[in-house]
Design a protein around this motif. Structure first.
Motif, PDB file in Angstrom:
ATOM      1  N   GLU A  39      26.117  35.358  59.211  1.00  0.00           N
ATOM      2  CA  GLU A  39      27.064  36.353  58.767  1.00  0.00           C
ATOM      3  C   GLU A  39      28.442  35.727  58.379  1.00  0.00           C
ATOM      4  N   SER A  40      28.771  34.341  59.335  1.00  0.00           N
ATOM      5  CA  SER A  40      29.967  33.892  59.243  1.00  0.00           C
ATOM      6  C   SER A  40      29.700  32.903  58.037  1.00  0.00           C
ATOM      7  N   GLY A  41      28.753  32.456  57.962  1.00  0.00           N
ATOM      8  CA  GLY A  41      28.261  31.517  56.597  1.00  0.00           C
ATOM      9  C   GLY A  41      28.463  32.346  55.394  1.00  0.00           C
ATOM     10  N   ARG A  42      27.961  33.542  55.435  1.00  0.00           N
ATOM     11  CA  ARG A  42      27.988  34.450  54.365  1.00  0.00           C
ATOM     12  C   ARG A  42      29.375  34.729  53.802  1.00  0.00           C
ATOM     13  N   ARG A  43      30.058  34.966  55.003  1.00  0.00           N
ATOM     14  CA  ARG A  43      31.379  35.539  54.582  1.00  0.00           C
ATOM     15  C   ARG A  43      32.347  34.022  54.060  1.00  0.00           C
ATOM     16  N   PHE A  44      31.927  32.966  54.734  1.00  0.00           N
ATOM     17  CA  PHE A  44      32.504  31.667  54.019  1.00  0.00           C
ATOM     18  C   PHE A  44      32.324  31.513  52.527  1.00  0.00           C
ATOM     19  N   TRP A  45      30.884  31.672  52.243  1.00  0.00           N
ATOM     20  CA  TRP A  45      30.772  31.611  51.024  1.00  0.00           C
ATOM     21  C   TRP A  45      31.016  32.409  49.913  1.00  0.00           C
ATOM     22  N   GLU A  46      31.333  33.719  50.503  1.00  0.00           N
ATOM     23  CA  GLU A  46      31.636  34.729  49.626  1.00  0.00           C
ATOM     24  C   GLU A  46      33.260  34.351  49.251  1.00  0.00           C
ATOM     25  N   ASP A  47      34.096  33.962  50.380  1.00  0.00           N
ATOM     26  CA  ASP A  47      35.350  33.719  50.155  1.00  0.00           C
ATOM     27  C   ASP A  47      35.666  32.532  49.163  1.00  0.00           C
ATOM     28  N   ILE A  48      34.632  31.412  49.212  1.00  0.00           N
ATOM     29  CA  ILE A  48      34.764  30.480  48.257  1.00  0.00           C
ATOM     30  C   ILE A  48      34.220  31.019  46.976  1.00  0.00           C
ATOM     31  N   ALA A  49      33.393  31.797  46.769  1.00  0.00           N
ATOM     32  CA  ALA A  49      33.119  32.431  45.377  1.00  0.00           C
ATOM     33  C   ALA A  49      34.118  33.024  44.928  1.00  0.00           C
ATOM     34  N   GLU A  50      34.880  33.677  45.501  1.00  0.00           N
ATOM     35  CA  GLU A  50      36.303  34.423  45.350  1.00  0.00           C
ATOM     36  C   GLU A  50      37.093  33.610  44.652  1.00  0.00           C
ATOM     37  N   ARG A  51      37.467  32.325  45.406  1.00  0.00           N
ATOM     38  CA  ARG A  51      38.299  31.481  44.898  1.00  0.00           C
ATOM     39  C   ARG A  51      37.827  30.638  43.535  1.00  0.00           C
ATOM     40  N   VAL A  52      36.325  30.445  43.466  1.00  0.00           N
ATOM     41  CA  VAL A  52      36.124  29.842  42.183  1.00  0.00           C
ATOM     42  C   VAL A  52      36.244  30.734  41.033  1.00  0.00           C
ATOM     43  N   LEU A  53      35.950  31.883  41.247  1.00  0.00           N
ATOM     44  CA  LEU A  53      36.199  32.843  40.201  1.00  0.00           C
ATOM     45  C   LEU A  53      37.462  32.995  39.813  1.00  0.00           C
ATOM     46  N   ALA A  54      38.462  32.877  41.029  1.00  0.00           N
ATOM     47  CA  ALA A  54      39.897  33.025  40.529  1.00  0.00           C
ATOM     48  C   ALA A  54      40.317  31.598  39.635  1.00  0.00           C
ATOM     49  N   LEU A  55      39.682  30.500  40.272  1.00  0.00           N
ATOM     50  CA  LEU A  55      40.046  29.454  39.375  1.00  0.00           C
ATOM     51  C   LEU A  55      39.507  29.286  38.111  1.00  0.00           C
ATOM     52  N   THR A  56      38.408  29.753  37.990  1.00  0.00           N
ATOM     53  CA  THR A  56      37.577  29.857  36.675  1.00  0.00           C
ATOM     54  C   THR A  56      37.753  30.855  35.637  1.00  0.00           C
ATOM     55  N   GLY A  57      38.109  32.108  36.361  1.00  0.00           N
ATOM     56  CA  GLY A  57      38.150  33.160  35.507  1.00  0.00           C
ATOM     57  C   GLY A  57      36.856  33.863  35.143  1.00  0.00           C
ATOM     58  N   PRO A  58      36.600  35.183  34.902  1.00  0.00           N
ATOM     59  CA  PRO A  58      35.372  35.613  34.450  1.00  0.00           C
ATOM     60  C   PRO A  58      34.748  35.289  32.953  1.00  0.00           C
ATOM     61  N   THR A  59      33.716  35.197  33.097  1.00  0.00           N
ATOM     62  CA  THR A  59      33.060  34.951  31.611  1.00  0.00           C
ATOM     63  C   THR A  59      33.076  36.254  31.030  1.00  0.00           C
ATOM     64  N   THR A  60      32.840  36.095  29.556  1.00  0.00           N
ATOM     65  CA  THR A  60      32.863  37.162  28.900  1.00  0.00           C
ATOM     66  C   THR A  60      31.572  38.007  29.246  1.00  0.00           C
ATOM     67  N   GLY A  61      32.084  39.373  29.524  1.00  0.00           N
ATOM     68  CA  GLY A  61      30.963  40.178  29.705  1.00  0.00           C
ATOM     69  C   GLY A  61      30.574  40.360  31.262  1.00  0.00           C
ATOM     70  N   ALA A  62      31.286  39.462  31.930  1.00  0.00           N
ATOM     71  CA  ALA A  62      31.115  39.331  33.511  1.00  0.00           C
ATOM     72  C   ALA A  62      31.579  40.769  34.083  1.00  0.00           C
ATOM     73  N   LYS A  63      31.125  41.157  35.314  1.00  0.00           N
ATOM     74  CA  LYS A  63      31.706  42.292  35.872  1.00  0.00           C
ATOM     75  C   LYS A  63      31.849  41.964  37.295  1.00  0.00           C
ATOM     76  N   ARG A  64      33.125  42.044  37.964  1.00  0.00           N
ATOM     77  CA  ARG A  64      33.261  41.964  39.304  1.00  0.00           C
ATOM     78  C   ARG A  64      32.893  43.228  39.965  1.00  0.00           C
TER      79      ARG A  64
END
Length: 65
Positions: A39-64
């Protein structure tokens, strides 16, 4: 460097390393933690994924979710 800064830097490095394959890489890491019951690892990667998305922006048609 704070933990917060380290996570932003880590997300940025992952983008540099994985480029257009970043989504695939992140999905693999997230599900590996989920399958392992880490669970801790999952939360870590979920947090990193949020940051990656914030840095790259969503792609066309992507839904958060």
């Amino acid at each position: 460097m704070t933990s917060e800064q380290e996570r932003w830097a880590f997300a940025s490095q992952l983008i540099d390393i994985h480029g257009s394959d970043i989504g695939r890489f992140m999905t693999k890491r997230f599900y590996a933690m989920l399958e392992a019951g880490d669970e801790s690892g999952r939360r870590f990667w979920e947090d990193i994924a949020e940051r990656v998305l914030a840095l790259t922006g969503p792609t066309t048609g992507a839904k958060r979710q």
